[in-house]
Design a protein around this motif. Structure first.
Motif, PDB file in Angstrom:
ATOM      1  N   LEU A 239       3.548   7.361  -3.817  1.00 36.07           N
ATOM      2  CA  LEU A 239       2.740   7.177  -5.016  1.00 36.07           C
ATOM      3  C   LEU A 239       3.583   6.595  -6.144  1.00 36.07           C
ATOM      4  N   TYR A 300      -0.235  12.411 -10.165  1.00 35.79           N
ATOM      5  CA  TYR A 300      -0.202  11.092  -9.536  1.00 35.79           C
ATOM      6  C   TYR A 300      -1.549  10.763  -8.883  1.00 35.79           C
ATOM      7  N   ALA A 304      -3.887   7.713  -9.780  1.00 35.82           N
ATOM      8  CA  ALA A 304      -4.236   6.703  -8.770  1.00 35.82           C
ATOM      9  C   ALA A 304      -5.734   6.475  -8.694  1.00 35.82           C
ATOM     10  N   PHE A 309      -6.341   0.684  -7.471  1.00 31.97           N
ATOM     11  CA  PHE A 309      -5.559   0.560  -6.246  1.00 31.97           C
ATOM     12  C   PHE A 309      -6.498   0.573  -5.037  1.00 31.97           C
ATOM     13  N   ALA A 437      -1.014  -0.548  -2.861  1.00 29.95           N
ATOM     14  CA  ALA A 437      -1.639   0.651  -2.311  1.00 29.95           C
ATOM     15  C   ALA A 437      -1.801   0.617  -0.794  1.00 29.95           C
TER      16      ALA A 437
END
Length: 441
Positions: A239, A300, A304, A309, A437
């Motif tokens: 990540l 994280y 995200a 991503f 990603a």
């Protein structure tokens, strides 16, 4: 001078082109046309010029036709090569998507294992505390038993010193009841001493067993800590790498998410197994470090979900144009292309690439039917040339929500999606986020 030159030219023309007359005869009259030498020269020059121009033009047309044929053949070869490269990239993308799904499954399994290990760690710590308490009780009982045994021994020695063998015999002869009492007291004392010795031996054996169990539990606890630490490294590093590859400062991103979610509980509370104000043990320090890493992992994951991503299309598509300067498909000139184009079937589902709020859902010149979504961290995504829009302004969407159908509205040469990512209003390459990603999602 001019007269002599004219005379010489006329003589030259007369030698090669003598004067001629063309007679035109009718029923009633006869006429003629006089063709002088100069007239013939002009006519011949005109015919030669016309023939030459015709030959040059024909040659130019033939050369252009040949060149156009070669260009078309080259264009077909380039198109075939490009199509082959696109097919290879599509196959690679499918493989990466499968790897991403497998990585997501491994990530979820690691999280479940972490949760189970954490529960087992807490249970092991509680069991350790219970065993330590049991050992303290056994040691206290053992010390009391040893003290009683020493007191009994002291009393027995004292009795033996007070009464010699002869005096005891005389006392027994003189008073048999007293002798029987003394004998019974000595027997009970000996039995109590033997029982105390046996209890002490059992207590020592039980203490050894408990110490062995504690060592085994400590080793198991170390193994659990080691597995948890390895799982945290495996989970957090991809990540962190994904955010850094996308050019997003992780420290600022994590701090922003922490502030935004502090009202819902904030970071996990550190573990403290002592209520007497003592310093934390190494195991407690390791546990607190793991909890901080788990909190960072959770932050994280939240970040995200808020950044784009992901790919806006999950169906089979062709990547037809990337970010950067390109040949304009309409005018043929060189122009800047601020996004990425994905060509697919008419009506292909288009999905939101991150959580956010819809700020535009309608027609915009050049983009056709356009959807704009505002995300966290100053990021905005655009989905253009849609045939149908399935969201409205102000609507909150999550990653993977169906927001539109692919079309060819606006300034477009065919069915495709024009996808843009803007950071603080400035367009950036959307493939940076999608590629970052690939090994995570």
């Amino acid at each position: 001078m001019r007269t002599r030159l004219a005379i010489k030219l006329h003589s030259l023309f007369e030698r090669h082109f003598p004067e001629r007359r063309v007679f035109l005869k009718s029923d009633n009259d006869t006429r003629f046309i006089r063709l002088s030498s100069e007239t013939q020269v002009v006519a011949v020059a005109g015919v030669a010029l016309f023939v030459g121009w015709t030959a040059v033009a024909t040659a130019i047309l033939l050369m252009d036709s040949i060149g156009s044929g070669n260009f078309r053949e080259q264009a077909k070869r380039d198109q075939a090569t490009y199509q082959e490269r696109l097919n290879i990239m599509s196959a690679e993308r499918d493989v990466r998507a499968q790897e991403a799904l497998a990585a997501q499954d491994r990530f979820n399994a690691a999280l479940e294992q972490i949760s189970a290990m954490q529960s087992e760690l807490l249970a092991s710590e509680n069991r350790r505390r219970e065993l330590e308490t049991g050992i303290e009780v056994i040691q206290t009982t053992l010390r009391a038993t040893m003290k009683q045994r020493e007191e009994a021994r002291t009393e027995l020695v004292k009795l033996e010193q007070e009464a010699g063998e002869g005096d005891m015999y005389m006392a027994a002869v003189a008073n048999p009841k007293q002798m029987n009492f003394m004998t019974e007291a000595l027997s009970r004392t000996a039995e109590e001493r033997d029982q105390i010795a046996a209890n002490a031996k059992d207590a020592l054996e039980q203490r050894d067993d408990l110490e062995l169990e504690i060592r085994l539990m400590q080793e198991r606890s170390d193994e659990i800590f080691r597995q948890l630490e390895e799982a945290m490294v495996i989970s957090v590093e991809p990540l962190d790498k994904m955010f850094r590859q996308a050019g997003m400062p992780t420290d600022r991103i994590i701090e922003e998410v922490r502030r935004g979610y502090s009202g819902m509980g904030g970071p996990l509370t550190p573990i403290s197994f002592s209520t007497r104000g003592e310093e934390l043990t190494p195991d407690e320090i390791r546990a607190n470090t793991l909890l901080q890493q788990m909190d960072q992992l959770n932050l994280y994951r939240i970040a995200a979900e808020k950044a784009p991503f992901a790919s806006p299309v999950n169906s089979v598509v062709r990547f037809t144009s990337g970010y950067g300067t390109r040949r304009d498909p309409k005018t043929g000139g060189r122009r800047m292309h601020n996004g990425a184009d994905f060509a697919g079937a008419h009506g292909t589902d288009i999905f939101a690439t991150a959580d956010g709020v819809v700020t535009h859902a309608g027609w915009q010149s050049g983009f056709g039917r356009l959807v704009k979504i505002k995300h966290a961290f100053g990021i905005e995504t655009l989905y253009a040339h849609n045939t149908k829009i399935r969201v409205k302004v102000g609507q909150r969407v999550s990653r993977g929500d169906h927001i539109a159908d692919m079309g060819s509205t606006g300034r477009s040469t065919g069915t495709h999606l024009h996808y843009e990512v803007r950071v603080n209003g400035k367009p950036v390459n959307p493939m940076t986020y999608i590629k970052a990603a690939r090994n995570v999602f």
